[in-house]
Enzyme design. Structure first.
Site, PDB file in Angstrom:
ATOM      1  N   LYS A   1      50.270  37.849  30.898  1.00  0.00           N
ATOM      2  CA  LYS A   1      50.818  36.847  31.856  1.00  0.00           C
ATOM      3  C   LYS A   1      52.329  37.411  31.895  1.00  0.00           C
ATOM      4  O   LYS A   1      53.135  37.083  30.823  1.00  0.00           O
ATOM      5  CB  LYS A   1      50.966  35.308  31.301  1.00  0.00           C
ATOM      6  CG  LYS A   1      51.934  34.440  32.032  1.00  0.00           C
ATOM      7  CD  LYS A   1      51.435  34.296  33.537  1.00  0.00           C
ATOM      8  CE  LYS A   1      52.263  33.060  33.862  1.00  0.00           C
ATOM      9  NZ  LYS A   1      53.746  33.061  34.058  1.00  0.00           N
TER      10      LYS A   1
ATOM     11  N   SER B   1      52.879  35.565  27.604  1.00  0.00           N
ATOM     12  CA  SER B   1      54.138  35.430  28.191  1.00  0.00           C
ATOM     13  C   SER B   1      55.293  35.655  27.086  1.00  0.00           C
ATOM     14  O   SER B   1      55.389  36.738  26.868  1.00  0.00           O
ATOM     15  CB  SER B   1      54.207  33.767  28.820  1.00  0.00           C
ATOM     16  OG  SER B   1      55.533  33.736  29.549  1.00  0.00           O
TER      17      SER B   1
ATOM     18  N   ASP C   1      58.316  48.187  20.434  1.00  0.00           N
ATOM     19  CA  ASP C   1      59.011  49.416  20.974  1.00  0.00           C
ATOM     20  C   ASP C   1      60.058  49.661  19.988  1.00  0.00           C
ATOM     21  O   ASP C   1      60.574  50.872  20.170  1.00  0.00           O
ATOM     22  CB  ASP C   1      59.582  48.676  22.553  1.00  0.00           C
ATOM     23  CG  ASP C   1      58.621  48.427  23.312  1.00  0.00           C
ATOM     24  OD1 ASP C   1      57.626  49.279  23.503  1.00  0.00           O
ATOM     25  OD2 ASP C   1      58.821  47.639  24.507  1.00  0.00           O
TER      26      ASP C   1
END
Length: 696
Positions: free
Chosen positions: A491, A466, A477
């Site tokens: 998740k 999560s 990124d």
């Protein structure tokens, strides 16, 4: 955002004629409150769930099959003729749900309940006759029957249960119990299951039916009864006094899904994910067999007042047979922010005879003291604030880079993941959240400046979930650092808790997406450099859950990259591979992981011949023991006589043995990924420096 996966409870039910007339329970019928709640749940799923659900015949077929699987997933109790009167639900489950017409679904449960009670009485009757197993035949018992056809004759189930009874007895016999002890233990087990069956209430059946309906859509959507709602509120407030472990059903067993960082079980270091609990006892009481017990009842046994002791009989995740259990003790306690606080250390990595300091910050969860924050206190505790303080301390100590350890971090407060990213970037987007209508909300860091702009590595594993995945994905990124370890949990969905007229529904309402547009759902975050792991992705992780929502993408957002670590990956991976080949802990992790996969694929049946079973068990454990002792010899540690001792051994060097300078850190297997992450970070820092110098 936490790793609280609501998974279905498996209920085993049965049948067979016995010498005496079986006790038949009064039929259980749905209440008006439950009928109304079913209609509300149907509307919530249709209009509120993230997925675009078509409640058509195909959905009804899936929901009916899911209900059957939850009632009798091992095809051990129902006959095919028992199901036929209810086959119309295959096409009509959706209509029954929306109309609150639960009668036939309840009647199917009643049929199953009668069969189960009869089967438990059948087993007890066999015990009354006295066990006379010789354990010298060539018979084998199939372990997983979820794909088996429904039996057409009672004699088929009689034969299956004869083998199951024989296996239960053999399992106890292999723990050196005599015939009297075996019969007493089996009687306690079957009588316990029979007693619990006779105490079944309407709410139990309704909960099971709604679990089947909701889990057909996704594993994190589910109905909470009034009693479960109260427990959920206690759990979310972290005031629950227990052991700090999240549990889930696994067939007839209850297994550990994850440990709450800083909780009693985590501190005691006696439980691991995928361990199975087969009995529970209080400090001075007898052990209660929980095989076949409902999940919430097992949880009730484990809970207790702070300071009291609970005993658990567990079968380790890596054990190859249910006979390999041992009892652990855990002192119940509450979990405080202090227990979960981020903390740092400095590791010296030696290169060319010189020490190079690398900082490591362990982040167990994403936390914030909401009460202090809302009260306007300036010095409230939070992940971001604590990590910032650790960064300043590490910079003062002259570290050449920082490793953020997010292993086993199941998530927490989204705002903290967002603000933590801001310590390492100078403003920018961090995560996208898409709702059921396709609307996307963008979260980001708005504070100018960074707290740390040096070399960075994020260490993750299968239990990083999560909010941890949001953070790791953003660092990747942005090109702000490296991500190493194993693929994360996956998740990537958001749930809300909504009140019903009777109970509550936990509903998946949105999905997380990285700024690159990729979802973290199902696939998780793939590391730039992979480490082997003893956590089995077939048993732990989003992709291991039935009906998990799939991975997809949305449009990426505008953001600027801070570096191009991908240009160094091949060189970094080569350096890592060379070290791993000579690192006893990494060789052990790779070999043990491969062996675990092999055993899982091979272990589809068990022998009912005592000598053969013992040989198979000893051969499997000999392989595991050999791998462990190879590691120990390389680290100058004392070898073990039995593989099970590896979970209980302290890992201290043998008296009089001399170890290398840093070997005290290398001994635990769990320490190896941290040290290797530091090595990779140092390689990365030096490669970056060389690149900058070459560009001048």
């Amino acid at each position: 955002m936490s790793l609280f996966a609501t998974l279905s409870r498996s209920v085993a039910l049965a049948v067979m004629l016995v010498v005496t007339s079986p006790t038949v329970m009064a039929q259980i019928a749905p209440t008006d409150e439950q009928r109304q709640a079913a209609e509300e749940i149907a509307d919530a799923l249709r209009y509120g769930h993230y997925a675009n659900i078509s409640f058509d015949e195909q959905w009804s077929q899936e929901a009916f099959q899911r209900y059957l699987d939850m009632l009798d997933g091992q095809r051990a109790y129902l006959l095919s003729r028992d199901i036929e009167p209810y086959r119309h639900l295959e096409d009509g489950m959706a209509d029954a749900l929306f109309e609150g017409d639960l009668d036939d679904a309840f009647k199917l449960y009643d049929q199953l309940s009668e069969r189960h009670i009869a089967r438990m009485e059948w087993l007890l009757a066999r015990l009354d006759e006295g066990l006379a197993f010789d354990f010298d035949s060539d018979e084998r018992l199939e372990i997983d029957r979820e794909d088996a056809p429904w039996a057409t004759r009672e004699s088929e189930l009689d034969e299956l249960w004869r083998k199951r009874l024989k296996n239960d007895a053999l399992t106890l016999a292999l723990t050196d119990q005599d015939d009297e002890q075996i019969e007493d233990n089996l009687r306690q087990r079957y009588e316990g299951q029979l007693s619990r069956l006779r105490q079944t209430e309407s709410e139990d059946v309704f909960g099971l039916l709604m679990a089947a309906v909701s889990s057909t859509i996704d594993p994190h959507t589910g109905y909470l009864s009034p009693r479960q709602s109260e427990s959920f509120d206690i759990q979310m407030s972290l005031s629950l006094e227990g052991i700090g472990a999240l549990l889930q059903a696994d067939g007839e067993y209850v297994k550990v899904a994850s440990l709450v960082p800083g909780g009693p079980a985590d501190r005691a270091d006696v439980l691991e994910p995928a361990d199975r609990i087969i009995a529970v006892g209080q400090e001075d009481g007898e052990m209660v067999n929980v095989v076949g017990m409902r999940l919430d009842n097992v949880v009730d046994l484990i809970r207790g007042p702070k300071g009291s002791v609970v005993r658990l009989d567990i079968v380790p995740a890596q054990a190859v047979d249910m006979t390999r259990s041992h009892i652990v003790e855990i002192t119940r306690d509450t979990v405080s922010l202090e227990d979960q606080a981020a903390h740092g250390e400095v590791i010296d990595i030696e290169r060319d005879g010189e020490p190079h300091p690398v900082g490591v910050i362990n982040i167990p969860t994403f936390y914030v003291d909401f009460d202090a924050w809302q009260a306007g206190e300036e010095e409230y505790r939070s992940t971001t604030r604590d990590v910032a303080r650790e960064i300043e301390r590490l910079k003062e100590e002259g570290v050449e880079g920082i490793v953020l350890d997010l292993r086993n971090n199941g998530g927490g407060a989204l705002q903290e993941a967002n603000s933590l990213i801001g310590l390492f970037i100078d403003r920018g987007p961090t995560v996208q959240v898409r709702d059921a209508q396709g609307r996307i909300q963008l979260y980001g860091d708005t504070d100018a400046g960074t707290t740390y702009d040096g070399p960075l590595t994020v260490l993750v594993n299968r239990l990083s979930a999560s909010a941890s995945e949001i953070f790791a994905g953003a660092i990747q990124d942005y090109g702000r650092g490296l991500v190493v370890g194993s693929s994360t949990f996956g998740k990537g969905t958001v749930q809300t808790l909504n009140d019903l007229s009777h109970g509550q529904i936990k509903l998946t309402r949105a999905k997380f997406y990285r700024i690159s547009g990729e979802s973290t759902q199902n696939r998780g975050v793939d590391p730039d450099i992979s480490f082997p792991s003893l956590i089995d992705p077939e048993r732990i992780g989003e992709s291991s859950l039935d009906n998990a929502l799939g991975w997809d993408t949305v449009q990426n957002v505008q953001y600027r990259r801070y570096g191009t670590p991908e240009t160094f990956i091949d060189a970094l991976a080569a350096e890592h591979t060379a070290r791993a080949k000579t690192n006893p802990n990494f060789r052990y992790l790779e070999s043990q992981s491969a062996l675990a996969r092999q055993l899982r694929e091979q272990h589809t049946t068990v022998s009912l011949n005592r000598e053969q079973r013992q040989r198979e068990l000893e051969a499997q454990e000999a392989e595991q023991l050999s791998l462990e002792n190879q590691r120990r010899r390389a680290l100058n540690l004392p070898e073990l006589d039995e593989w099970m001792d590896a979970r209980l051994d302290s890992g201290e060097p043998e008296e009089g043995a001399e170890a290398d300078e840093n070997e005290d850190e290398d001994m635990p297997v769990d320490r190896a990924p941290v040290l290797e992450a530091a090595e990779i970070l140092l390689d990365y820092a030096h490669m970056q420096k060389s690149q900058r110098m070459a560009a001048r």
